[in-house]
Every structure is written in structure tokens, then in C-alpha cells.
Design a protein around this motif. Structure first.
Motif, PDB file in Angstrom:
ATOM      1  N   VAL A  71      -1.581   2.425   7.421  1.00  0.00           N
ATOM      2  CA  VAL A  71      -2.112   1.080   7.651  1.00  0.00           C
ATOM      3  C   VAL A  71      -1.497   0.079   6.685  1.00  0.00           C
ATOM      4  CG1 VAL A  71      -4.293   1.963   8.546  1.00  0.00           C
ATOM      5  CG2 VAL A  71      -4.094   1.459   6.108  1.00  0.00           C
ATOM      6  N   VAL A 101      -4.757  -6.041  16.584  1.00  0.00           N
ATOM      7  CA  VAL A 101      -4.102  -4.940  15.878  1.00  0.00           C
ATOM      8  C   VAL A 101      -2.714  -4.747  16.464  1.00  0.00           C
ATOM      9  CG1 VAL A 101      -4.197  -2.506  15.229  1.00  0.00           C
ATOM     10  CG2 VAL A 101      -6.327  -3.799  15.495  1.00  0.00           C
ATOM     11  N   GLN A 161       0.794  -1.225   0.000  1.00  0.00           N
ATOM     12  CA  GLN A 161       0.000   0.000   0.000  1.00  0.00           C
ATOM     13  C   GLN A 161       0.835   1.288   0.000  1.00  0.00           C
ATOM     14  OE1 GLN A 161      -1.789  -2.223   3.261  1.00  0.00           O
ATOM     15  NE2 GLN A 161      -3.714  -1.172   2.839  1.00  0.00           N
ATOM     16  N   ALA A 166     -10.898  -7.364  12.014  1.00  0.00           N
ATOM     17  CA  ALA A 166      -9.664  -7.462  12.797  1.00  0.00           C
ATOM     18  C   ALA A 166      -9.968  -7.615  14.285  1.00  0.00           C
ATOM     19  CB  ALA A 166      -8.801  -6.224  12.572  1.00  0.00           C
ATOM     20  N   VAL A 224      -1.268 -10.007  10.407  1.00  0.00           N
ATOM     21  CA  VAL A 224      -2.225  -9.193  11.161  1.00  0.00           C
ATOM     22  C   VAL A 224      -2.326  -7.784  10.578  1.00  0.00           C
ATOM     23  CG1 VAL A 224      -1.866 -10.456  13.304  1.00  0.00           C
ATOM     24  CG2 VAL A 224      -0.436  -8.455  12.794  1.00  0.00           C
ATOM     25  N   PHE A 225      -3.404  -7.098  10.958  1.00  0.00           N
ATOM     26  CA  PHE A 225      -3.582  -5.699  10.575  1.00  0.00           C
ATOM     27  C   PHE A 225      -2.622  -4.843  11.398  1.00  0.00           C
ATOM     28  CE2 PHE A 225      -6.035  -1.654  11.261  1.00  0.00           C
ATOM     29  CZ  PHE A 225      -5.861  -1.165   9.971  1.00  0.00           C
ATOM     30  N   THR A 227      -6.795   3.692  18.118  1.00  0.00           N
ATOM     31  CA  THR A 227      -7.059   2.287  17.797  1.00  0.00           C
ATOM     32  C   THR A 227      -8.110   1.683  18.731  1.00  0.00           C
ATOM     33  OG1 THR A 227      -4.774   2.043  17.032  1.00  0.00           O
ATOM     34  CG2 THR A 227      -5.999   0.018  17.476  1.00  0.00           C
ATOM     35  N   HIS A 244       3.502  -7.428   9.436  1.00  0.00           N
ATOM     36  CA  HIS A 244       2.310  -7.871   8.704  1.00  0.00           C
ATOM     37  C   HIS A 244       2.599  -9.149   7.919  1.00  0.00           C
ATOM     38  CE1 HIS A 244      -1.306  -7.854   6.309  1.00  0.00           C
ATOM     39  NE2 HIS A 244      -0.576  -7.851   5.205  1.00  0.00           N
ATOM     40  N   GLY A 256      -2.408  -3.910   5.492  1.00  0.00           N
ATOM     41  CA  GLY A 256      -3.349  -5.014   5.602  1.00  0.00           C
ATOM     42  C   GLY A 256      -4.774  -4.523   5.694  1.00  0.00           C
ATOM     43  N   SER A 257      -5.678  -5.460   5.859  1.00  0.00           N
ATOM     44  CA  SER A 257      -7.105  -5.145   5.923  1.00  0.00           C
ATOM     45  C   SER A 257      -7.597  -5.116   7.364  1.00  0.00           C
ATOM     46  CB  SER A 257      -7.911  -6.186   5.142  1.00  0.00           C
ATOM     47  OG  SER A 257      -9.299  -5.982   5.319  1.00  0.00           O
ATOM     48  N   ALA A 258      -8.401  -4.076   7.669  1.00  0.00           N
ATOM     49  CA  ALA A 258      -8.966  -3.948   9.010  1.00  0.00           C
ATOM     50  C   ALA A 258     -10.266  -4.726   9.170  1.00  0.00           C
ATOM     51  CB  ALA A 258      -9.211  -2.482   9.335  1.00  0.00           C
ATOM     52  N   THR A 259     -10.793  -5.246   8.092  1.00  0.00           N
ATOM     53  CA  THR A 259     -12.072  -5.947   8.142  1.00  0.00           C
ATOM     54  C   THR A 259     -12.009  -7.152   9.080  1.00  0.00           C
ATOM     55  OG1 THR A 259     -12.543  -5.297   5.862  1.00  0.00           O
ATOM     56  CG2 THR A 259     -13.845  -7.094   6.775  1.00  0.00           C
TER      57      THR A 259
END
Length: 285
Positions: A183, A193, A138, A190, A211-212, A229, A206, A185-188
């Protein structure tokens, strides 16, 4: 002694240590930032705090040369007058408006540069990625620099970090950083963190843990990002992956951040190492 005498004493102390500023100094007992003469336009490399009530005293720090000083007017005691309090409050509000304007302009610039920047297809396309042995999660490429996007708590883009091939880093002048993060990774969904200081460390964590990750960018921002967070992920396990600084700064900041949110912290065993160093050397988290 009046408040201007105190300000003059602070300026004289700064000048004695080779630090000068044309910014108006505010003696309200609150930490402020100021521009140092000779520094790049838009930078705020001086941090200062001036107490005018009681025993007049001050603290200032100049980041590029690691200067930290405190001082006081020995034997002096005073109470702010109503006029001085109004003056200080007026200056405080003015500074706040100016800071918000700079942050707004920086956020607009960040979005414009980010849209112009190009995605990076693989590690071999940038020297810093090669040096750190991480994938381009990203991030983008702009004018030879790696570009990392920072968000605020509302997930609005507010700033950029630029990293050249040698690892030199800078942010957009005037951009908001406290409580802001990158960020990976994906936070969906999660439920865990990990928060760390540097982007390369976050990329390694990561990839190693899946992990996110939220990147705070420095030790001083670990606690503000941890608090954000916790608000964003109230039920998640929060782990602060701190650096093992020889000064002890990273360790102390990681512990404080973890305590603030009921989380855990992890520190590499080797002095001077971060988690990118550990993972790159084949170690385990």
C-alpha cells in the motif's frame, strides 16, 4: 494406461524441453506449482495442470525461460478409478498443508526482516528510487535492497519484495502473493483506490494523484487484488492502472480486473510503457 503412465508422459515432455522436477505431480485438473531441478531452493518456477479424466492431457510452464507447453495422449480415453480419486485427494490435501506451512514460515520471516530493516529518509539514499524518480513511500532498506511489505486481506504482513539498485526483484521463497498487496498512502476515508502492477508505478501515481494505491506486484495478481479491494472498500471507485505491454498481457489483465469489480482501467498510450514512465517524462494520467 494408468495414472502413473500419464505422469511419466508429462515428466518426459518436461524433460524434452529441459525442465525437470523431483516433486510429486498431481493429476487432478487443478493448477499446481513445482520446484525445478537446478533452481534456487524454495522457488516454484514450474506451473502445471494435468487432466486424467476423459482425454488425458497436460499443460506446463517454466517461468525463467518462458516455456509454455501443452500435450495429450492422443487416442486415449479413461475415467479415474475410486482409488485414484482418493489418491489424488490425499496428495492435494498434503500439498495444501505444505503450502500453508511455507507461507506461515515466510510471513514470520517477513515480519522479522521488516523490523530489522531501516527507514529510507529520501530518494537519494537508494539507486532504484533515483532511477525511477520516486519518493520512498513506506519502504525500507535491508542488505542494500529496497524492501516492500506485502499484506493479505486481513492487513497481516505475509511477504516481502526486495529490489536492488539495478531494479532486479525477488520475493521471499514460499511467501503468499496471490491476492496480497503493498500500500502507498492512507486508506482512511478512501473513496477512490488505484491498483497497479509495480511499486514504482504506484509511487508515481500516488504522488501525481494523491490517491490511495494498492500494488499488486504483477499483471496476474491485478484481478485477485481488485476483488480484495472491492471487499475492503465496497463503495469506492476502483481504477486499474495497467501497463502497456508489447505482449498485451498488462492491458488484458487490467481490463479483466476492472470488469470483475465494476471498475475502470487506464493504459498508457505508448507501447512498452507503464505509468511511472509516463509521469517521469512529464506526461499526465
Amino acid at each position: 494406461m494408468n495414472i502413473n503412465d500419464l505422469i511419466d508422459a508429462v515428466r518426459a515432455d518436461m524433460a524434452a524441453h529441459g525442465v525437470e522436477t523431483d516433486d510429486k505431480l498431481i493429476a487432478d485438473g487443478v493448477l499446481h506449482r513445482a520446484h525445478a531441478e537446478g533452481d534456487k531452493v524454495g522457488t516454484l518456477n514450474i506451473s502445471y495442470l494435468i487432466h486424467a479424466d476423459g482425454n488425458p492431457s497436460w499443460y506446463f510452464e517454466y517461468f525463467p525461460r518462458s516455456i509454455k507447453k501443452t500435450g495429450s495422449l492422443a487416442g486415449e480415453r479413461r475415467t479415474l478409478t475410486p482409488s485414484e480419486r482418493r489418491q489424488i485427494e490425499t496428495e492435494r490435501k498434503k500439498r495444501q498443508r505444505e503450502r500453508h506451512q511455507r507461507q506461515k514460515a515466510a510471513a514470520e520471516k517477513a515480519r522479522a526482516i521488516w523490523h530489522k530493516a531501516n527507514p529510507i529518509p529520501s530518494t537519494r539514499h537508494h539507486g532504484y528510487l533515483i532511477k525511477k524518480g520516486v519518493k520512498p513511500f513506506q519502504v525500507r532498506h535491508y542488505n542494500e535492497a529496497l524492501v516492500i511489505l506485502l499484506y493479505n486481506e486481513s492487513r497481516e504482513p505475509v511477504n516481502l519484495q526486495f529490489i536492488d539498485a539495478a531494479g532486479n526483484k525477488r520475493f521471499l521463497a514460499g511467501g503468499k502473493k496471490k491476492g496480497c498487496f503493498s500500500v502507498i498512502g492512507s486508506a482512511t476515508g478512501a473513496d477512490k483506490v488505484v491498483i497497479c502492477e509495480g511499486w514504482a508505478t504506484g509511487a508515481s501515481l500516488h504522488e501525481e494523484l494523491g490517491v490511495f494505491v494498492m500494488v499488486a506486484m504483477d499483471a496476474g495478481n491485478l484481478e485477485p487484488v481488485a476483488l480484495v479491494t472491492r471487499r475492503l472498500f465496497p463503495d469506492a471507485e476502483i481504477i486499474i492502472a495497467g501497463d502497456n505491454d508489447e505482449s498485451g498481457t498488462g492491458q488484458a489483465a487490467a481490463r479483466k480486473a476492472a470488469l470483475a469489480v465494476g471498475g475502470k482501467y487506464l493504459i498508457p498510450e505508448q507501447a512498452g510503457a507503464d505509468w511511472n514512465d509516463v509521469i517521469a517524462a512529464g506526461g499526465a494520467v
